[in-house]
Design a protein around this motif. Structure first.
Motif, PDB file in Angstrom:
ATOM      1  N   LEU A  43     -79.689   8.634  23.588  1.00  0.00           N
ATOM      2  CA  LEU A  43     -78.637   9.154  22.644  1.00  0.00           C
ATOM      3  C   LEU A  43     -79.238  10.137  21.770  1.00  0.00           C
ATOM      4  CD1 LEU A  43     -76.071   6.245  22.440  1.00  0.00           C
ATOM      5  CD2 LEU A  43     -76.386   7.805  24.314  1.00  0.00           C
ATOM      6  N   VAL A  44     -78.636  11.302  21.578  1.00  0.00           N
ATOM      7  CA  VAL A  44     -79.259  12.335  20.689  1.00  0.00           C
ATOM      8  C   VAL A  44     -78.226  13.041  20.238  1.00  0.00           C
ATOM      9  CG1 VAL A  44     -80.958  14.128  20.285  1.00  0.00           C
ATOM     10  CG2 VAL A  44     -81.328  12.432  21.996  1.00  0.00           C
ATOM     11  N   ARG A  45     -78.104  13.198  18.577  1.00  0.00           N
ATOM     12  CA  ARG A  45     -77.187  14.124  18.031  1.00  0.00           C
ATOM     13  C   ARG A  45     -77.567  15.553  17.980  1.00  0.00           C
ATOM     14  NH1 ARG A  45     -78.392  14.398  12.634  1.00  0.00           N
ATOM     15  NH2 ARG A  45     -79.939  12.870  12.000  1.00  0.00           N
ATOM     16  N   SER A  84     -74.560  12.138  21.449  1.00  0.00           N
ATOM     17  CA  SER A  84     -73.899  11.386  20.891  1.00  0.00           C
ATOM     18  C   SER A  84     -74.428  11.277  19.330  1.00  0.00           C
ATOM     19  CB  SER A  84     -74.650  10.046  21.249  1.00  0.00           C
ATOM     20  OG  SER A  84     -74.077   9.009  20.716  1.00  0.00           O
ATOM     21  N   ASP A  85     -73.424  10.933  18.442  1.00  0.00           N
ATOM     22  CA  ASP A  85     -73.605  10.424  17.020  1.00  0.00           C
ATOM     23  C   ASP A  85     -73.050   9.314  16.785  1.00  0.00           C
ATOM     24  OD1 ASP A  85     -73.481  10.508  14.447  1.00  0.00           O
ATOM     25  OD2 ASP A  85     -72.900  12.573  14.040  1.00  0.00           O
ATOM     26  N   ASP A  92     -69.284   9.016  19.399  1.00  0.00           N
ATOM     27  CA  ASP A  92     -69.117  10.403  19.920  1.00  0.00           C
ATOM     28  C   ASP A  92     -69.513  10.752  21.171  1.00  0.00           C
ATOM     29  OD1 ASP A  92     -68.044  12.781  19.003  1.00  0.00           O
ATOM     30  OD2 ASP A  92     -70.011  13.561  18.646  1.00  0.00           O
ATOM     31  N   LEU A  93     -69.466   9.669  22.287  1.00  0.00           N
ATOM     32  CA  LEU A  93     -69.641   9.806  23.611  1.00  0.00           C
ATOM     33  C   LEU A  93     -68.515  10.312  24.327  1.00  0.00           C
ATOM     34  CD1 LEU A  93     -71.754   6.605  24.369  1.00  0.00           C
ATOM     35  CD2 LEU A  93     -72.570   8.848  24.275  1.00  0.00           C
ATOM     36  N   SER A  94     -68.466  11.151  25.218  1.00  0.00           N
ATOM     37  CA  SER A  94     -67.567  11.553  25.889  1.00  0.00           C
ATOM     38  C   SER A  94     -67.020  10.552  26.937  1.00  0.00           C
ATOM     39  CB  SER A  94     -67.885  12.816  26.912  1.00  0.00           C
ATOM     40  OG  SER A  94     -68.888  12.419  27.938  1.00  0.00           O
ATOM     41  N   ILE A  95     -65.862  10.544  27.542  1.00  0.00           N
ATOM     42  CA  ILE A  95     -65.345   9.530  28.506  1.00  0.00           C
ATOM     43  C   ILE A  95     -66.420   9.215  29.622  1.00  0.00           C
ATOM     44  CG2 ILE A  95     -63.676   8.611  29.869  1.00  0.00           C
ATOM     45  CD1 ILE A  95     -62.905   8.097  26.933  1.00  0.00           C
TER      46      ILE A  95
END
Length: 176
Positions: A43-45, A84-85, A92-95
């Motif tokens: 997971l990376v913003r 992601s954040d 902040d992940l999409s569905i």
């Protein structure tokens, strides 16, 4: 007894904080020592105008990954950057990304944290406490997830030598 590389064979791993110091070391060691890992989702913003894929591509070009690059030239194909954040609702992940992670992740390493001692309490609380709660909520939805803990009660501290193997869980007697 199963060895650690055997345990990770064919498994999908999720790592938060992979662009930080500990996360980078974990990612490199995991991919190098457990070549049978199916994929490492990170997971990376977005940061400084860079999208997650670019941040990961830059990161794996550092010296830390030289040995891995030598031993497994295609290792980068196993890394899946997920936008992601952790401070945002639903990370902040999409569905679609939530469904993917819920359906395929076996192991979660939550390494994201702030360790700045002068961090505003609100910011530290958001990342160190609330993000951890959100990660646990996501992990509870995962179909294949096994919980790993470094909790002293669960570590084999009664042993003089701790080897790189997965130990059977201790038998729990009495109440805690």
């Amino acid at each position: 007894m199963v060895t650690i590389p055997e345990y990770y064979e064919g498994k999908n791993v999720l790592i938060t904080g992979a662009t930080g110091f500990m996360g980078k070391v974990l990612l490199e060691k995991l991919l190098r020592s457990c070549p049978g890992v199916k994929a490492a989702y990170v997971l990376v913003r977005p940061k400084a105008g860079q999208v997650p894929n670019v941040r990961i591509a830059d990161m794996i070009n550092c010296k830390l990954f030289d040995r891995l690059r030598e031993e497994q030239p295609d290792f980068a194909e196993k890394i899946v950057a997920v936008n992601s954040d952790l401070t945002q609702p639903d990370l902040d992940l999409s569905i679609e990304d939530q469904e993917t992670l819920v359906g395929c992740i076996n192991i979660v390493f939550h390494c994201a944290a702030t360790i700045r001692f002068n961090e505003p309490l609100k910011d530290a609380m958001q990342l160190n406490v609330l993000a951890t709660q959100k990660m646990l909520n996501l992990a509870h939805r995962m179909k294949h997830f096994w919980c790993l803990s470094t909790c002293p009660r669960l570590c084999p501290c009664d042993r003089e030598l701790i080897e790189e193997v997965v130990y059977p869980p201790p038998s729990i007697t009495g109440s805690s």
